[in-house]
Enzyme design. Structure first.
Site, PDB file in Angstrom:
ATOM      1  N   LEU A 148     -80.257  38.748  47.830  1.00  0.00           N
ATOM      2  CA  LEU A 148     -78.832  38.662  48.140  1.00  0.00           C
ATOM      3  C   LEU A 148     -78.694  38.280  49.609  1.00  0.00           C
ATOM      4  O   LEU A 148     -79.441  38.782  50.460  1.00  0.00           O
ATOM      5  CB  LEU A 148     -78.133  40.004  47.901  1.00  0.00           C
ATOM      6  CG  LEU A 148     -77.793  40.382  46.457  1.00  0.00           C
ATOM      7  CD1 LEU A 148     -77.313  41.822  46.399  1.00  0.00           C
ATOM      8  CD2 LEU A 148     -76.732  39.452  45.876  1.00  0.00           C
ATOM      9  N   ASP A 149     -77.744  37.393  49.920  1.00  0.00           N
ATOM     10  CA  ASP A 149     -77.473  37.057  51.309  1.00  0.00           C
ATOM     11  C   ASP A 149     -77.079  38.318  52.078  1.00  0.00           C
ATOM     12  O   ASP A 149     -76.556  39.272  51.482  1.00  0.00           O
ATOM     13  CB  ASP A 149     -76.324  36.052  51.406  1.00  0.00           C
ATOM     14  CG  ASP A 149     -76.684  34.693  50.825  1.00  0.00           C
ATOM     15  OD1 ASP A 149     -77.885  34.374  50.777  1.00  0.00           O
ATOM     16  OD2 ASP A 149     -75.760  33.968  50.414  1.00  0.00           O
ATOM     17  N   PRO A 150     -77.307  38.352  53.409  1.00  0.00           N
ATOM     18  CA  PRO A 150     -76.884  39.526  54.197  1.00  0.00           C
ATOM     19  C   PRO A 150     -75.418  39.882  53.985  1.00  0.00           C
ATOM     20  O   PRO A 150     -75.056  41.063  53.892  1.00  0.00           O
ATOM     21  CB  PRO A 150     -77.146  39.091  55.643  1.00  0.00           C
ATOM     22  CG  PRO A 150     -78.306  38.144  55.518  1.00  0.00           C
ATOM     23  CD  PRO A 150     -78.050  37.380  54.239  1.00  0.00           C
ATOM     24  N   LEU A 151     -74.544  38.871  53.887  1.00  0.00           N
ATOM     25  CA  LEU A 151     -73.114  39.125  53.688  1.00  0.00           C
ATOM     26  C   LEU A 151     -72.835  39.815  52.356  1.00  0.00           C
ATOM     27  O   LEU A 151     -71.872  40.575  52.225  1.00  0.00           O
ATOM     28  CB  LEU A 151     -72.355  37.799  53.762  1.00  0.00           C
ATOM     29  CG  LEU A 151     -70.865  37.778  53.441  1.00  0.00           C
ATOM     30  CD1 LEU A 151     -70.133  36.799  54.355  1.00  0.00           C
ATOM     31  CD2 LEU A 151     -70.615  37.374  51.981  1.00  0.00           C
ATOM     32  N   ALA A 152     -73.675  39.555  51.359  1.00  0.00           N
ATOM     33  CA  ALA A 152     -73.422  40.031  49.997  1.00  0.00           C
ATOM     34  C   ALA A 152     -73.805  41.494  49.808  1.00  0.00           C
ATOM     35  O   ALA A 152     -74.666  42.030  50.499  1.00  0.00           O
ATOM     36  CB  ALA A 152     -74.187  39.172  48.997  1.00  0.00           C
TER      37      ALA A 152
END
Length: 333
Positions: A76-80
């Site tokens: 998962l992306d850091p933002l997610a």
């Protein structure tokens, strides 16, 4: 919490964690690795003895990783935030099945601004009009992105071309050797979950590309699409007005880029847009909240966060709180 019976241990297994927005998926895995390496649930007595008295160090580098196999089934992306499947021991061999499985996401699109990474972590590339976009216009466009569709992954992604990650071409202004290959993905369902309008707290990124950075990105993008334009076309007299945002819910096949769907959909309605929130609510049978038979609920990250600071007291059977939570949700392999 009811007691859970494990026939024998140490064990190998799969469990889901609810990753928060912010940290990388790898940092989550590394933290959990330190806990499982100190647990009789996963470690044999001989190795466990060597760990006795060894303190947890969250600042350690890659050379400080513990000698127990652990991995995750899809970054998962850091933002997610949301579902991250963890495999320990022999279960790491099962993780590949989660790369191609069905996934469900909720994402918030903020209109009027395109970023280099297609999300709020990136820098502004261009501004575009957004006032003309209505709920009805978005809903009428959704069928274009449902079913078996062709999708071009973002240039700011870790996909490699000739051994080099795409994001390196973009950052260094290197023209791509060839166009990014389209991939066929399946969007089983795509719906407008909530129309936020301007009643939200989201804003465009403050970071903007310099003239030189824009030229570098343009050079790289020429390998993606013809007649590349990254010139601003801002909405007139809208400086103090929050741009429109809306929430999408989608069920997709493995390999689907949610960021690309938001980016392409924003273009299709005559605007620009990027992802400001992204939640994975399902990855195969691991879910935030069970809705079907066979669904496995995930463990909140706070359980592990608390244990990293203090593993706490053990119960009458010698288990700590985080171990009991894992046993409650563990799929033994």
């Amino acid at each position: 919490m009811p007691k859970v019976s494990i026939p024998s241990y140490p064990v190998s297994g799969l469990f889901g964690v609810l990753k928060p927005s912010g940290p990388t998926s790898m940092s989550i895995v590394n933290d959990i690795q330190q806990l499982v390496a100190r647990s009789r649930l996963f470690m044999d007595p001989a190795k466990l003895e060597k760990m006795r008295g060894k303190k947890i160090d969250r600042k350690r580098g890659k050379h400080g990783r513990e000698s127990i196999k652990i991995g995750q089934g899809g970054t998962l992306d850091p933002l997610a935030d949301g579902v991250l499947v963890i495999g320990v021991g022999r279960a790491t061999k099962k993780l590949n099945e989660f790369l191609g499985c069905t996934k469900e996401y909720q994402t918030t699109c903020l209109l009027g601004c395109e970023t280099d990474s297609y999300d709020g972590e990136g820098a502004r590339v261009r501004l575009a009009p957004w006032r003309h976009v209505t709920r009805e216009k978005v809903e009428a466009t959704l069928p274009q992105f449902t079913g078996n569709i062709k999708q071009v992954p973002p240039i700011f992604s870790a996909l490699k071309m000739d051994g080099k990650p795409l994001y390196e071409y973009a950052r260094k202004g290197i023209p791509l050797p060839r166009p990014i290959e389209e991939r066929e993905v399946t969007v089983t369902s795509l719906e407008l979950l909530k129309w936020l309008g301007n009643e939200h707290s989201f804003s465009w990124p403050e970071k903007q590309l310099s003239t030189e950075e824009k030229e570098s990105l343009k050079k790289a993008l020429q390998g993606v699409e013809e007649n590349v334009s990254i010139n601003d076309e801002p909405e007139e007299s809208a400086e103090t007005e929050r741009p429109t945002a809306f929430v999408l819910n989608m069920t997709v096949s493995g390999g689907t880029y949610v960021r690309s769907i938001v980016h392409d959909l924003s273009h299709a309605v005559g605007s620009a847009g990027h992802v400001v929130t992204l939640t994975r609510s399902r990855q195969g049978r691991f879910v935030r909240e069970p809705v079907e038979e066979g669904d496995r609920k995930c463990i909140p990250w706070e359980v592990f966060e608390k244990a990293m600071a203090d593993v706490g007291e053990v119960d009458e059977d010698g288990w700590t709180e985080w171990e009991r939570e894992v046993m409650q949700h563990l799929e033994v392999v």
